[in-house]
Design an enzyme around this catalytic site. Structure first.
Site, PDB file in Angstrom:
ATOM      1  N   GLU A  16       3.373  -8.571   8.514  1.00  0.00           N
ATOM      2  CA  GLU A  16       3.385  -6.538   8.318  1.00  0.00           C
ATOM      3  C   GLU A  16       4.386  -6.134   7.988  1.00  0.00           C
ATOM      4  O   GLU A  16       4.842  -5.314   7.158  1.00  0.00           O
ATOM      5  CB  GLU A  16       3.865  -6.204  10.195  1.00  0.00           C
ATOM      6  CG  GLU A  16       3.371  -6.721  11.161  1.00  0.00           C
ATOM      7  CD  GLU A  16       1.766  -6.675  10.659  1.00  0.00           C
ATOM      8  OE1 GLU A  16       1.837  -5.020  10.022  1.00  0.00           O
ATOM      9  OE2 GLU A  16       1.022  -7.124  10.573  1.00  0.00           O
TER      10      GLU A  16
ATOM     11  N   ARG B 269      -2.059  -8.165 -20.921  1.00  0.00           N
ATOM     12  CA  ARG B 269      -3.125  -7.975 -22.415  1.00  0.00           C
ATOM     13  C   ARG B 269      -2.206  -6.801 -22.776  1.00  0.00           C
ATOM     14  O   ARG B 269      -3.023  -6.758 -23.881  1.00  0.00           O
ATOM     15  CB  ARG B 269      -4.122  -8.049 -21.023  1.00  0.00           C
ATOM     16  CG  ARG B 269      -4.304  -6.775 -20.316  1.00  0.00           C
ATOM     17  CD  ARG B 269      -5.871  -6.493 -19.937  1.00  0.00           C
ATOM     18  NE  ARG B 269      -6.818  -5.863 -20.605  1.00  0.00           N
ATOM     19  CZ  ARG B 269      -7.011  -4.675 -21.115  1.00  0.00           C
ATOM     20  NH1 ARG B 269      -6.089  -3.913 -21.685  1.00  0.00           N
ATOM     21  NH2 ARG B 269      -7.764  -4.061 -22.389  1.00  0.00           N
TER      22      ARG B 269
ATOM     23  N   PRO C  35       1.509  -1.303  -0.055  1.00  0.00           N
ATOM     24  CA  PRO C  35      -0.043  -0.249  -0.226  1.00  0.00           C
ATOM     25  C   PRO C  35       0.870   0.830   0.333  1.00  0.00           C
ATOM     26  O   PRO C  35       0.219   2.286  -0.854  1.00  0.00           O
ATOM     27  CB  PRO C  35      -0.501   0.219   1.253  1.00  0.00           C
ATOM     28  CG  PRO C  35      -0.209  -1.230   1.668  1.00  0.00           C
ATOM     29  CD  PRO C  35       0.248  -2.427   1.358  1.00  0.00           C
TER      30      PRO C  35
ATOM     31  N   ASP D 185      -5.741   2.349 -26.777  1.00  0.00           N
ATOM     32  CA  ASP D 185      -4.846   3.363 -26.182  1.00  0.00           C
ATOM     33  C   ASP D 185      -5.384   4.747 -26.503  1.00  0.00           C
ATOM     34  O   ASP D 185      -5.216   6.056 -25.681  1.00  0.00           O
ATOM     35  CB  ASP D 185      -3.879   3.074 -27.067  1.00  0.00           C
ATOM     36  CG  ASP D 185      -3.491   2.296 -26.339  1.00  0.00           C
ATOM     37  OD1 ASP D 185      -2.803   1.082 -27.190  1.00  0.00           O
ATOM     38  OD2 ASP D 185      -2.769   1.653 -25.150  1.00  0.00           O
TER      39      ASP D 185
HETATM   40  N1  4GX Z   1      -1.522  -3.084  -2.891  1.00  0.00           N
HETATM   41  N2  4GX Z   1      -1.416  -5.496   0.838  1.00  0.00           N
HETATM   42  C1  4GX Z   1       1.366  -5.833   1.564  1.00  0.00           C
HETATM   43  C2  4GX Z   1       2.110  -6.976   3.693  1.00  0.00           C
HETATM   44  C3  4GX Z   1       2.826  -5.509   3.992  1.00  0.00           C
HETATM   45  C4  4GX Z   1       1.931  -4.653   5.073  1.00  0.00           C
HETATM   46  C5  4GX Z   1       2.334  -3.372   6.125  1.00  0.00           C
HETATM   47  C6  4GX Z   1       3.711  -3.664   3.450  1.00  0.00           C
HETATM   48  C7  4GX Z   1       3.825  -2.977   4.956  1.00  0.00           C
HETATM   49  C8  4GX Z   1      -1.382  -3.878  -0.839  1.00  0.00           C
HETATM   50  C9  4GX Z   1      -1.822  -3.579  -1.582  1.00  0.00           C
HETATM   51  C10 4GX Z   1      -1.544  -4.724  -0.091  1.00  0.00           C
HETATM   52  C11 4GX Z   1      -1.122  -5.662   2.248  1.00  0.00           C
HETATM   53  C12 4GX Z   1       0.284  -6.040   0.598  1.00  0.00           C
HETATM   54  C13 4GX Z   1      -0.184  -5.735   3.269  1.00  0.00           C
HETATM   55  N3  4GX Z   1       3.497  -4.745   3.327  1.00  0.00           N
HETATM   56  N4  4GX Z   1       0.001  -4.222  -1.489  1.00  0.00           N
HETATM   57  N5  4GX Z   1       1.424  -6.550   2.829  1.00  0.00           N
HETATM   58  N6  4GX Z   1      -2.927  -2.596  -1.716  1.00  0.00           N
HETATM   59  O1  4GX Z   1      -2.496  -4.032   0.887  1.00  0.00           O
HETATM   60  O2  4GX Z   1      -0.790  -4.068  -3.217  1.00  0.00           O
END
Ligand code: 4GX
Length: 252
Positions: free
Chosen positions: A115, A153, A88, A168
């Site tokens: 985490e 895709r 995120p 596009d």
């Molecule tokens: N877009 N997640 C990563 C583990 C995590 C936890 C804390 C870093 C810090 C997500 C998203 C996503 C859930 C993947 C937590 N990484 N990934 N994961 N939204 O929610 O890509």
């Protein structure tokens, strides 16, 4: 294009890759997807992949060594492989980022759990961090799947050739127009006349106008970025006028 997925849950990728367009792309050799179980790179007796955070606190952190060994092993086979961490905290994914990714020959998609990963994974191995949106998943696996699907895709031959060309120009900056198929009436709701008229000029104009209407109503942020033609500006003017008439009737 090669995708290597680093994950603790390789089975999560099985069925999405066995269906439809992606399955066909794999069959045709247009994409190659490997899942790599990070546990196989944990070399201690119990194949431990996570540990408690230094400094204390909630949950577990993914250890650096298994991830480091897995990435180094892949890079020893292909030094240009590009490592993406799904988190995120990454850049918000959009079509432009996907377009850029689709130009690479080999992506390593790192899927975090718990985490997240030890910060030194980022420092030493991650080339790019991507978020698929401002919400929290249980892990990076579904985000990686989104990237694989949306990148694939864009690759030549994955979609029908007529599908890809259209993409596009118009579609990228505007939302799509409404689509209909048979029957021409359902529970009292009819397909717009013009679509049954056979008048291709009128149909095309209607579609451009409805795409503009939808974008103006739902995603005005996209409209301000779009490069509108004079014709499109005129259609947009008509839409605003129609709305004012409607608002007048609604007493706004
Ligand atoms: N877009 N997640 C990563 C583990 C995590 C936890 C804390 C870093 C810090 C997500 C998203 C996503 C859930 C993947 C937590 N990484 N990934 N994961 N939204 O929610 O890509």
């Amino acid at each position: 294009m090669k995708f290597d997925i680093l994950t603790l849950f390789p089975k999560m990728f099985v069925s999405p890759l066995e269906e439809s367009i992606l399955a066909r792309a794999i069959e045709k050799g247009l994409i190659q997807i490997r899942t790599i179980n990070l546990r196989d790179f944990a070399w201690d007796k119990h194949h431990v992949v996570d540990d408690t955070p230094y400094g204390g606190g909630q949950g577990m952190v993914m250890k650096v060594e298994p991830i480091a060994r897995a990435i180094e092993w892949i890079k020893s086979q292909d030094p240009v492989a590009w490592t993406v961490y799904l988190t995120p905290q990454g850049k918000p994914l959009n079509q432009e980022i996907l377009q850029q990714l689709s130009l690479r020959s080999h992506l390593i998609l790192l899927c975090g759990r718990y985490e997240g990963v030890d910060e030194r994974v980022r420092d030493l191995y991650v080339d790019e961090e991507i978020s698929i949106g401002d919400y929290v998943l249980t892990g990076g696996e579904l985000a990686a799947m989104v990237v694989i699907d949306a990148v694939s895709r864009l690759l030549p031959g994955v979609l029908g050739s007529d599908r890809s060309a259209k993409e596009d120009s118009f579609f990228n900056s505007l939302l799509e127009y409404p689509q209909y198929t048979r029957p021409s009436e359902f529970r009292g709701v009819s397909v717009p006349e013009v679509l049954l008229s056979g008048n291709h000029e009128a149909i095309s104009r209607w579609r451009r106008k409805e795409a503009l209407r939808r974008t103006a109503l739902r995603r005005p942020d996209l409209l301000s970025k779009a490069n509108l033609s004079e014709e499109e500006k005129k259609l947009l003017g008509e839409i605003f006028q129609e709305n004012q008439v409607k608002e007048g009737r609604d007493g706004v």
